[in-house]
Design an enzyme around this catalytic site. Structure first.
Site, PDB file in Angstrom:
ATOM      1  CD  GLU A   1     -12.598  -6.955 -15.849  1.00 33.92           C
ATOM      2  OE1 GLU A   1     -13.308  -5.845 -15.555  1.00 33.92           O
ATOM      3  OE2 GLU A   1     -12.913  -7.580 -16.912  1.00 33.92           O
TER       4      GLU A   1
ATOM      5  CG  ASN B   1     -14.261  -2.110 -11.000  1.00 35.05           C
ATOM      6  OD1 ASN B   1     -15.147  -1.782 -12.087  1.00 35.05           O
ATOM      7  ND2 ASN B   1     -14.057  -3.043 -10.453  1.00 35.05           N
TER       8      ASN B   1
ATOM      9  NE  ARG C   1     -18.488  -1.565 -15.969  1.00 35.49           N
ATOM     10  CZ  ARG C   1     -17.530  -1.876 -16.755  1.00 35.49           C
ATOM     11  NH1 ARG C   1     -17.142  -1.603 -17.848  1.00 35.49           N
ATOM     12  NH2 ARG C   1     -16.583  -2.913 -16.402  1.00 35.49           N
TER      13      ARG C   1
HETATM   14  N1  LIG Z   1     -13.036   1.338  -7.300  1.00 34.37           N
HETATM   15  C1  LIG Z   1     -14.408   1.581  -7.102  1.00 34.37           C
HETATM   16  N2  LIG Z   1     -14.978   2.412  -6.427  1.00 34.37           N
HETATM   17  C2  LIG Z   1     -16.380   2.461  -6.232  1.00 34.37           C
HETATM   18  N3  LIG Z   1     -17.313   1.548  -6.714  1.00 34.37           N
HETATM   19  C3  LIG Z   1     -16.452   0.150  -7.055  1.00 34.37           C
HETATM   20  C4  LIG Z   1     -15.281   0.435  -7.308  1.00 34.37           C
HETATM   21  N4  LIG Z   1     -14.828  -0.973  -7.850  1.00 34.37           N
HETATM   22  C5  LIG Z   1     -16.074  -1.629  -7.825  1.00 34.37           C
HETATM   23  N5  LIG Z   1     -17.192  -0.887  -7.546  1.00 34.37           N
HETATM   24  C6  LIG Z   1     -18.581  -1.224  -7.296  1.00 34.37           C
HETATM   25  O1  LIG Z   1     -18.763  -2.541  -7.138  1.00 34.37           O
HETATM   26  C7  LIG Z   1     -19.559  -2.945  -8.209  1.00 34.37           C
HETATM   27  C8  LIG Z   1     -19.321  -4.409  -9.046  1.00 34.37           C
HETATM   28  O2  LIG Z   1     -17.956  -4.222  -9.493  1.00 34.37           O
HETATM   29  P1  LIG Z   1     -17.618  -5.097 -10.691  1.00 34.37           P
HETATM   30  O3  LIG Z   1     -17.530  -6.673 -10.449  1.00 34.37           O
HETATM   31  O4  LIG Z   1     -16.000  -4.809 -11.205  1.00 34.37           O
HETATM   32  O5  LIG Z   1     -18.666  -4.838 -11.822  1.00 34.37           O
HETATM   33  P2  LIG Z   1     -19.008  -3.711 -12.963  1.00 34.37           P
HETATM   34  O6  LIG Z   1     -17.639  -2.700 -13.059  1.00 34.37           O
HETATM   35  O7  LIG Z   1     -19.293  -4.040 -14.140  1.00 34.37           O
HETATM   36  O8  LIG Z   1     -20.080  -2.910 -12.204  1.00 34.37           O
HETATM   37  C9  LIG Z   1     -19.692  -2.031  -9.364  1.00 34.37           C
HETATM   38  O9  LIG Z   1     -21.030  -1.757  -9.877  1.00 34.37           O
HETATM   39  C10 LIG Z   1     -19.556  -0.652  -8.203  1.00 34.37           C
HETATM   40  O10 LIG Z   1     -20.667  -0.438  -7.782  1.00 34.37           O
END
Ligand SMILES: Nc1ncnc2c1ncn2[C@@H]1O[C@H](COP(=O)(O)OP(=O)(O)O)[C@@H](O)[C@H]1O
Ligand SMILES: Nc1ncnc2c1ncn2[C@@H]1O[C@H](COP(=O)(O)OP(=O)(O)O)[C@@H](O)[C@H]1O
Lengths: 112, 147, 147, 112
Positions: C49, C53, C106
């Site tokens: 995960e 991301n 997502r």
């Molecule tokens: N490494 C990252 N860089 C930038 N934004 C991130 C990162 N990780 C997470 N996010 C932000 O946090 C939100 C939630 O992440 P997550 O719970 O993993 O769900 P998803 O990947 O399904 O969107 C993402 O939609 C994104 O906007």
């Protein structure tokens, strides 16, 4: 790396499982040497490599070391059941010339 | 020279437990290319030998940092292993079968196996300045599109 | 804080093919500790995960560098994933179940799964300055001697 | 990731093998959507997850996307044969509430 051993008369039968490399070779060495020291009548060693799925020169070195000890006792070290890639490395190293390979422990025992 | 499709760079201490870790990691990375299982085993042996050398020879009884780089090209894997250890006096001699500076323990076959299992092996080393081992393995049957 | 028994640091580009590579690498490294197979699976999901991301969110449609560090302590694994991408506006919001900035594609569950499967999750992020995800998993049945 | 599919009347039976993540989910998505587009009478989907040994939120997202398409056709998406860690993730995500789990394809077919 898992090692099991079993005495059959003057022969020590060792079965290894896993990967024989720099980390695990000392475990193999210690366990076999302990048996050889405890039981002086042991003169031959059969190594079952059927479940050894990785070996490199550190592993071969540990086997060669046991070969030398066994030779000092006038016995033989026989290898059993080597997988193709293990067999290839034994051939590359030339160890197969001094430690014959057998398909299973019974055939090796007959040869002693 | 074309650019790599993928690459990775890794650092870890020269500990015996990292030999298996490094060879598995390289094999997993290499599996992006169309290597056979036998070829992946050969890559594992070569990596295992090169990393073992950094553990045994490079840093004496101490521990130092090992840097491992892999590059994926459409037709090949390149692996480079760098230590900042004692270096090798005479690389040609080190490559000879059965040559080892630790004859009680070692067989002097590590570099021989690398040479046998990889398509290219080149070693850069200077005493006191560490060692760089560069290895290349070609894909015998490249995938049509690098997919 | 005691020193790590073992550690590794890795860099790779934010490509989809490196998601499986990274989670496998972390699981192999983690297997030096006495984790159960289920726990190793959980570590794989969390790593998958966090790396996904960086691939999807951190660098937009482009590709950037991801840095992955693992540390082995007698009682735990620490994993840190760093990108230099767009960062997260509101970390608390990002941690909410079903919150995602890419709703068409997502599920907004990545950080939820990490929170569920790791014992500690902390995120440092500033818009435009990248994101650091720090995860800790404790060994439930530590080996007697750290052997 | 290997994907096999088979039509049975108005049901598409999909068997997946391997890991369903960010890299492989698009392959799954493309293959199923292609079948659904080619065969308009297909109204239900049975996914056999027995050989899926890894799944994460990207994999779940691809399954949920297929669920939405199937729902538009008035059909059902049923999951079959999930391994324990896959089942746990389905429960954590709540997807198990909208896509029932069955022990095998026959039982799922009966339920349609
Ligand atoms: N490494 C990252 N860089 C930038 N934004 C991130 C990162 N990780 C997470 N996010 C932000 O946090 C939100 C939630 O992440 P997550 O719970 O993993 O769900 P998803 O990947 O399904 O969107 C993402 O939609 C994104 O906007
Ligand atoms: N990374 C290194 N640093 C220092 N010396 C090395 C290194 N790698 C190899 N050598 C030298 O080259 C010799 C031959 O290496 P090798 O063929 O792998 O055999 P072995 O490890 O069994 O000695 C070693 O004995 C050592 O002296």
């Amino acid at each position: 790396m898992e090692i099991h051993h079993q005495r059959r008369g003057t022969t020590l039968l060792v079965t290894m499982k896993g990967e024989l490399d720099l980390l695990t070779a000392p475990i193999f060495r210690a366990q076999v040497d302990q048996e050889l020291e405890t039981f002086e009548r042991l003169s031959s060693l059969i190594l079952d490599l059927g479940k050894v799925d990785f070996i490199d020169s550190s592993g071969l070195g540990a086997i060669l070391g046991r070969y030398k000890r066994i030779r000092q006792r006038g016995g033989k070290l026989l290898l059993v059941n080597a997988q193709p890639q293990v067999q290839k490395i034994l051939e590359l190293s030339g160890l197969d010339k001094i430690m014959p390979l057998f398909p299973n422990a019974e055939r090796a025992l007959e040869h002693l | 020279m074309s650019a790599a499709q993928n690459h990775m760079r890794m650092e870890f201490p020269s500990l015996p437990e990292n030999v298996a870790f490094a060879r598995t990691t390289v094999a997993v990375f290499a599996s992006q290319l169309d290597f056979t299982l036998d070829e992946l085993d050969e890559i594992k042996v070569a990596t295992s030998e090169a990393v073992s050398n950094t553990v045994i020879h490079a840093y004496g009884k101490g521990t130092g940092t090992v840097t491992l780089c892999c590059q994926i090209f459409p037709d090949r894997l390149e692996v480079e292993l760098v230590d900042e250890g004692i270096g090798i006096e005479d690389v040609d001699k080190a490559l000879e079968p059965a040559y080892t500076t630790v004859p009680e323990e070692r067989m002097g076959l590590g570099l021989v196996f690398i040479n046998e299992y990889m398509d290219v092996l080149s070693i850069e080393s200077k005493p006191g300045q560490g060692t760089k081992v560069h290895m290349v393995k070609y894909v015998k049957a490249p995938k049509p599109d690098g997919v």
